[in-house]
Design a protein around this motif. Structure first.
Motif, PDB file in Angstrom:
ATOM      1  N   CYS A  57       0.806  -1.230   0.000  1.00  0.00           N
ATOM      2  CA  CYS A  57       0.000   0.000   0.000  1.00  0.00           C
ATOM      3  C   CYS A  57       0.840   1.281   0.000  1.00  0.00           C
ATOM      4  O   CYS A  57       0.453   2.270  -0.621  1.00  0.00           O
ATOM      5  CB  CYS A  57      -0.923   0.025   1.211  1.00  0.00           C
ATOM      6  SG  CYS A  57      -1.738  -1.553   1.550  1.00  0.00           S
ATOM      7  N   CYS A  60       1.854   3.868  -2.824  1.00  0.00           N
ATOM      8  CA  CYS A  60       0.944   4.984  -3.172  1.00  0.00           C
ATOM      9  C   CYS A  60       0.461   5.760  -1.958  1.00  0.00           C
ATOM     10  O   CYS A  60       0.209   6.956  -2.053  1.00  0.00           O
ATOM     11  CB  CYS A  60      -0.285   4.452  -3.904  1.00  0.00           C
ATOM     12  SG  CYS A  60       0.099   3.624  -5.448  1.00  0.00           S
ATOM     13  N   HIS A  61       0.277   5.062  -0.840  1.00  0.00           N
ATOM     14  CA  HIS A  61      -0.274   5.717   0.354  1.00  0.00           C
ATOM     15  C   HIS A  61       0.851   6.205   1.253  1.00  0.00           C
ATOM     16  O   HIS A  61       1.111   5.666   2.332  1.00  0.00           O
ATOM     17  CB  HIS A  61      -1.210   4.766   1.104  1.00  0.00           C
ATOM     18  CG  HIS A  61      -2.503   4.521   0.372  1.00  0.00           C
ATOM     19  ND1 HIS A  61      -3.568   5.391   0.427  1.00  0.00           N
ATOM     20  CD2 HIS A  61      -2.880   3.522  -0.445  1.00  0.00           C
ATOM     21  CE1 HIS A  61      -4.557   4.931  -0.321  1.00  0.00           C
ATOM     22  NE2 HIS A  61      -4.170   3.796  -0.869  1.00  0.00           N
ATOM     23  N   MET A  93      -8.633  -2.516  -3.718  1.00  0.00           N
ATOM     24  CA  MET A  93      -7.295  -2.068  -3.316  1.00  0.00           C
ATOM     25  C   MET A  93      -6.501  -3.301  -2.922  1.00  0.00           C
ATOM     26  O   MET A  93      -7.039  -4.159  -2.245  1.00  0.00           O
ATOM     27  CB  MET A  93      -7.367  -1.093  -2.130  1.00  0.00           C
ATOM     28  CG  MET A  93      -7.802   0.318  -2.510  1.00  0.00           C
ATOM     29  SD  MET A  93      -6.500   1.178  -3.402  1.00  0.00           S
ATOM     30  CE  MET A  93      -7.473   2.178  -4.530  1.00  0.00           C
TER      31      MET A  93
HETATM   32  C1  HEC Z   1      -1.072   2.038  -7.100  1.00  0.00           C
HETATM   33  C2  HEC Z   1      -1.426   2.929  -6.024  1.00  0.00           C
HETATM   34  C3  HEC Z   1      -2.195   2.385  -4.834  1.00  0.00           C
HETATM   35  C4  HEC Z   1      -1.921   1.265  -4.095  1.00  0.00           C
HETATM   36  C5  HEC Z   1      -0.781   0.273  -4.285  1.00  0.00           C
HETATM   37  C6  HEC Z   1      -2.927   1.205  -3.085  1.00  0.00           C
HETATM   38  N1  HEC Z   1      -3.775   2.264  -3.199  1.00  0.00           N
HETATM   39 FE1  HEC Z   1      -5.422   2.643  -2.036  1.00  0.00          FE
HETATM   40  N2  HEC Z   1      -5.882   4.239  -3.214  1.00  0.00           N
HETATM   41  C7  HEC Z   1      -5.145   4.713  -4.249  1.00  0.00           C
HETATM   42  C8  HEC Z   1      -5.844   5.841  -4.859  1.00  0.00           C
HETATM   43  C9  HEC Z   1      -5.337   6.685  -6.017  1.00  0.00           C
HETATM   44  C10 HEC Z   1      -7.055   5.998  -4.154  1.00  0.00           C
HETATM   45  C11 HEC Z   1      -8.158   7.031  -4.421  1.00  0.00           C
HETATM   46  C12 HEC Z   1      -8.925   6.698  -5.671  1.00  0.00           C
HETATM   47  C13 HEC Z   1      -9.623   5.407  -5.627  1.00  0.00           C
HETATM   48  O1  HEC Z   1     -10.303   5.104  -4.610  1.00  0.00           O
HETATM   49  O2  HEC Z   1      -9.501   4.632  -6.588  1.00  0.00           O
HETATM   50  C14 HEC Z   1      -7.054   4.955  -3.123  1.00  0.00           C
HETATM   51  C15 HEC Z   1      -8.088   4.794  -2.214  1.00  0.00           C
HETATM   52  C16 HEC Z   1      -8.018   3.929  -1.119  1.00  0.00           C
HETATM   53  C17 HEC Z   1      -9.004   3.860  -0.071  1.00  0.00           C
HETATM   54  C18 HEC Z   1     -10.269   4.690   0.034  1.00  0.00           C
HETATM   55  C19 HEC Z   1      -9.982   5.932   0.807  1.00  0.00           C
HETATM   56  C20 HEC Z   1     -11.232   6.671   1.165  1.00  0.00           C
HETATM   57  O3  HEC Z   1     -11.171   7.899   1.200  1.00  0.00           O
HETATM   58  O4  HEC Z   1     -12.243   6.021   1.405  1.00  0.00           O
HETATM   59  C21 HEC Z   1      -8.588   2.919   0.820  1.00  0.00           C
HETATM   60  C22 HEC Z   1      -9.242   2.494   2.112  1.00  0.00           C
HETATM   61  C23 HEC Z   1      -7.339   2.390   0.318  1.00  0.00           C
HETATM   62  N3  HEC Z   1      -7.026   3.019  -0.864  1.00  0.00           N
HETATM   63  C24 HEC Z   1      -6.602   1.403   0.925  1.00  0.00           C
HETATM   64  C25 HEC Z   1      -5.498   0.783   0.339  1.00  0.00           C
HETATM   65  C26 HEC Z   1      -4.840  -0.355   0.927  1.00  0.00           C
HETATM   66  C27 HEC Z   1      -5.191  -1.001   2.251  1.00  0.00           C
HETATM   67  C28 HEC Z   1      -3.851  -0.702   0.069  1.00  0.00           C
HETATM   68  C29 HEC Z   1      -2.910  -1.866   0.194  1.00  0.00           C
HETATM   69  C30 HEC Z   1      -3.458  -3.138   0.548  1.00  0.00           C
HETATM   70  C31 HEC Z   1      -3.883   0.227  -1.038  1.00  0.00           C
HETATM   71  N4  HEC Z   1      -4.899   1.112  -0.834  1.00  0.00           N
HETATM   72  C32 HEC Z   1      -2.990   0.222  -2.118  1.00  0.00           C
HETATM   73  C33 HEC Z   1      -3.932   4.224  -4.666  1.00  0.00           C
HETATM   74  C34 HEC Z   1      -3.365   3.021  -4.244  1.00  0.00           C
END
Ligand code: HEC
Length: 450
Positions: A57, A60-61, A93
Motif C-alpha cells: 500500500c 501509493c499511500h 485495493m
Molecule cells: C497504485 C497505487 C495504490 C496502491 C498500491 C494502493 N492504493 Fe489505495 N488508493 C489509491 C488511490 C489513487 C485511491 C483514491 C482513488 C480510488 O479510490 O480509486 C485509493 C483509495 C483507497 C481507499 C479509500 C480511501 C477513502 O477515502 O475512502 C482505501 C481504504 C485504500 N485506498 C486502501 C489501500 C490499501 C489497504 C492498500 C494496500 C493493501 C492500497 N490502498 C494500495 C492508490 C493506491
C-alpha cells in the motif's frame, strides 16, 4: 480460453526457453508471514497489519504519492480501518486489472486471501495497535521517487502553462542530455509536477542527427501545430525513436534486471511528449524524468514496441466493439512487459500469441480502467523466436451503459483527445545490446505504421 495451466505447459514448446530473470521480484515478501491463522488471537497493527501496508500500500499511500491518505502510522491506518477492510475485501485495493489466472506478473500487488482476512479481522476487532516492538523496521522510500535515488534527473527546462478549460494539443519539450558516451538506463520514472493535468506522457530518446522534429526549439515547450502547421502533425507524431517510458495515471516506473537496460546514445536528446488535460483552473506543469543507470553495459537492450490499429470506426451505441491488430517479430526477442492504452470507451484489452497452427495463446487480459493505466511485467520473461506472431485485441463500449462514455451517439475514430479513441498495445522486449529499434522492428498488420 486456456488460462494459466494451458499456457504454462504450451509456452516452452511454443516459444523456447523461459527465462527466470525477474523471479526475485515475484517472490513473496515478508508479508507472507504476517497472515494470522483463523481462530487465533486478533491481529494487531504493528505485528500483522503494518507489514502488509508496507509491502502493498505505501508505494501509493505515503506523502507525495497518488493515494489520498498516507498509511504509514497507526493513527493514520486506524482511522481508515473500516475502509481498508471494505476496499481490500472487494479487491478494489490495491488496484490491479489483469484477469486472474492468465499469466503471472512481477508487479502484481494483489493481496493473498489470508492477508485480506487479516485486515478484515483487525478492523472487526476494533483495530488494535498491539506492541510497537513487534513492528517491522520502517520501509525506506526515496523521497519524491518510487525508484532508488536517481543518478540523473532531467526536468523540462521551462514550465508549461495550462488554461482552465478546453483541449490542449500535444506539447513537446526537447531536453539535450549532453552525454559524451552512451548511458544505459536500468530504472526510469516520470514525475509530472501537476499530476492531475497529465493525461499521459511519453519520453523519447532522439538520437543525434535524427530528422524527427528537426527545426523545433530546444529547451522550451511547443506544439506540433504551432511549429509546423497542421499538415505536418502526423509527421511529428510518427517517430521511430526509442521510447524511454510511457507515463499515465497509476502507471509504474520502468525497472529491468541488471543484465538489461535502455540505451541513451551519446549526444541524444530526451523528448517529452506531454498530453495535458485541463482541470477547471489554470495550472502549471514541469515534468521530470529520473534515471538509474546500469553499473556496466548490459548484455541486453530493452526496446518498447507497439501494436497499433488506428483505422477503426466504433459505431454509435456499440457495447462490445472489437478491434484487432497483429504483427510478427522479425528477430528473436525476450518479452518483458505490456502496457495497453485506450481512452474512456475502452473495455478490455488482450495480448495473445498466435501459434503456427493458428491457435491463440492468451498472455494477458486487462479489464480496462482509463484512470489506472499500468504496465504488466511478466514474472518470467518469455523468449520468442523470430516470426512469432503477437496479437493485440481491444474491445470498446460506446453504449450509454458505460458511465465514462462522453457521447454514445457518435461514431468514434482514432484521435488524441479523450473524446476520441486509441488502440495501442505497447510491449517491451529485450534484444542483444548492439541492436537498435530501426534494425529490429518491422510491423505487420499495423495500417498506421506507427
Ligand atoms: C497504485 C497505487 C495504490 C496502491 C498500491 C494502493 N492504493 Fe489505495 N488508493 C489509491 C488511490 C489513487 C485511491 C483514491 C482513488 C480510488 O479510490 O480509486 C485509493 C483509495 C483507497 C481507499 C479509500 C480511501 C477513502 O477515502 O475512502 C482505501 C481504504 C485504500 N485506498 C486502501 C489501500 C490499501 C489497504 C492498500 C494496500 C493493501 C492500497 N490502498 C494500495 C492508490 C493506491
Amino acid at each position: 480460453m486456456g488460462g494459466l495451466g494451458r499456457r504454462g505447459r504450451a509456452a516452452p514448446a511454443l516459444a523456447g526457453a523461459v527465462l527466470a530473470l525477474l523471479a526475485a521480484a515475484a517472490r513473496p515478501g515478508p508479508q507472507a508471514r504476517a497472515a494470522v491463522p483463523s481462530g487465533g488471537p486478533a491481529p494487531t497493527f504493528y505485528r500483522n497489519v503494518l507489514p502488509i501496508l508496507q509491502q502493498h500500500c505505501q508505494s501509493c499511500h505515503r506523502p507525495g504519492e497518488i493515494g489520498p491518505m498516507p498509511l504509514e502510522s497507526y493513527a493514520q491506518a486506524r482511522r481508515y480501518a473500516a475502509a481498508i477492510r471494505r476496499k481490500t475485501s472487494a479487491r478494489a485495493m490495491p488496484p490491479w486489472f489483469a484477469q486472474r489466472g492468465i499469466g503471472r506478473w512481477a508487479n502484481d500487488p494483489s493481496l493473498t486471501a489470508a492477508q485480506i482476512r487479516t485486515l478484515a479481522a483487525w478492523a472487526a476487532a476494533g483495530a488494535p495497535a498491539g506492541d510497537p516492538r513487534a513492528a517491522p523496521p520502517p520501509r525506506h522510500w526515496t523521497r519524491g521517487w518510487n525508484i532508488p535515488p536517481p543518478d540523473r534527473v532531467f526536468r523540462m527546462p521551462v514550465a508549461v502553462h495550462l488554461p482552465a478549460h478546453g483541449d490542449v494539443a500535444y506539447t513537446y519539450e526537447i531536453v539535450p542530455t549532453h552525454f559524451r558516451h552512451a548511458h544505459w538506463v536500468r530504472m526510469v520514472e516520470v514525475r509530472p509536477s501537476s499530476r492531475a493535468n497529465v493525461h499521459h506522457a511519453v519520453v523519447y530518446v532522439r538520437p543525434r542527427g535524427s530528422g524527427w522534429l528537426r527545426g523545433a526549439p530546444v529547451g522550451e515547450p511547443f506544439t506540433a501545430e504551432s511549429l509546423l502547421g497542421r499538415r505536418y502533425l502526423r509527421n511529428a507524431l510518427a517517430t521511430t525513436s526509442d521510447i524511454l517510458l510511457v507515463y499515465a495515471p497509476g502507471s509504474a516506473p520502468g525497472r529491468w534486471p541488471h543484465s538489461m537496460g535502455e540505451k541513451i546514445p551519446a549526444g541524444a536528446d530526451l523528448v517529452f511528449q506531454m498530453h495535458y488535460i485541463t482541470s477547471g483552473r489554470p495550472a502549471v506543469d514541469q515534468a521530470s524524468v529520473g534515471l538509474v543507470f546500469n553499473r556496466k553495459p548490459p548484455a541486453q537492450r530493452v526496446l518498447t514496441l507497439q501494436l497499433t490499429n488506428s483505422s477503426f470506426v466504433i459505431p454509435p451505441h456499440a457495447a462490445n466493439y472489437r478491434v484487432e491488430v497483429h504483427g510478427s517479430l522479425p528477430g528473436n526477442a525476450t518479452l518483458l512487459s505490456f502496457f495497453p492504452h485506450m481512452h474512456l470507451r475502452g473495455k478490455r484489452f488482450a495480448y495473445n500469441l498466435i501459434g503456427r497452427d493458428g491457435r491463440i495463446h492468451p498472455l494477458l487480459i486487462v479489464h480496462w480502467n482509463f484512470y489506472w493505466q499500468r504496465s504488466y511485467i511478466l514474472a518470467k520473461p518469455l523468449f520468442l523466436k523470430a516470426g512469432t506472431v503477437l496479437q493485440a485485441v481491444a474491445w470498446y463500449d460506446n453504449s450509454s451503459a458505460n458511465p465514462h462514455n462522453p457521447n454514445p451517439n457518435v461514431a468514434v475514430r482514432w484521435g488524441d483527445q479523450t473524446t476520441s479513441e486509441m488502440m495501442v498495445g505497447f510491449f517491451d522486449i529485450a534484444v542483444p545490446a548492439n541492436i537498435n529499434k530501426q534494425r529490429y522492428f518491422a510491423e505487420r498488420g499495423s495500417r498506421a505504421g506507427r
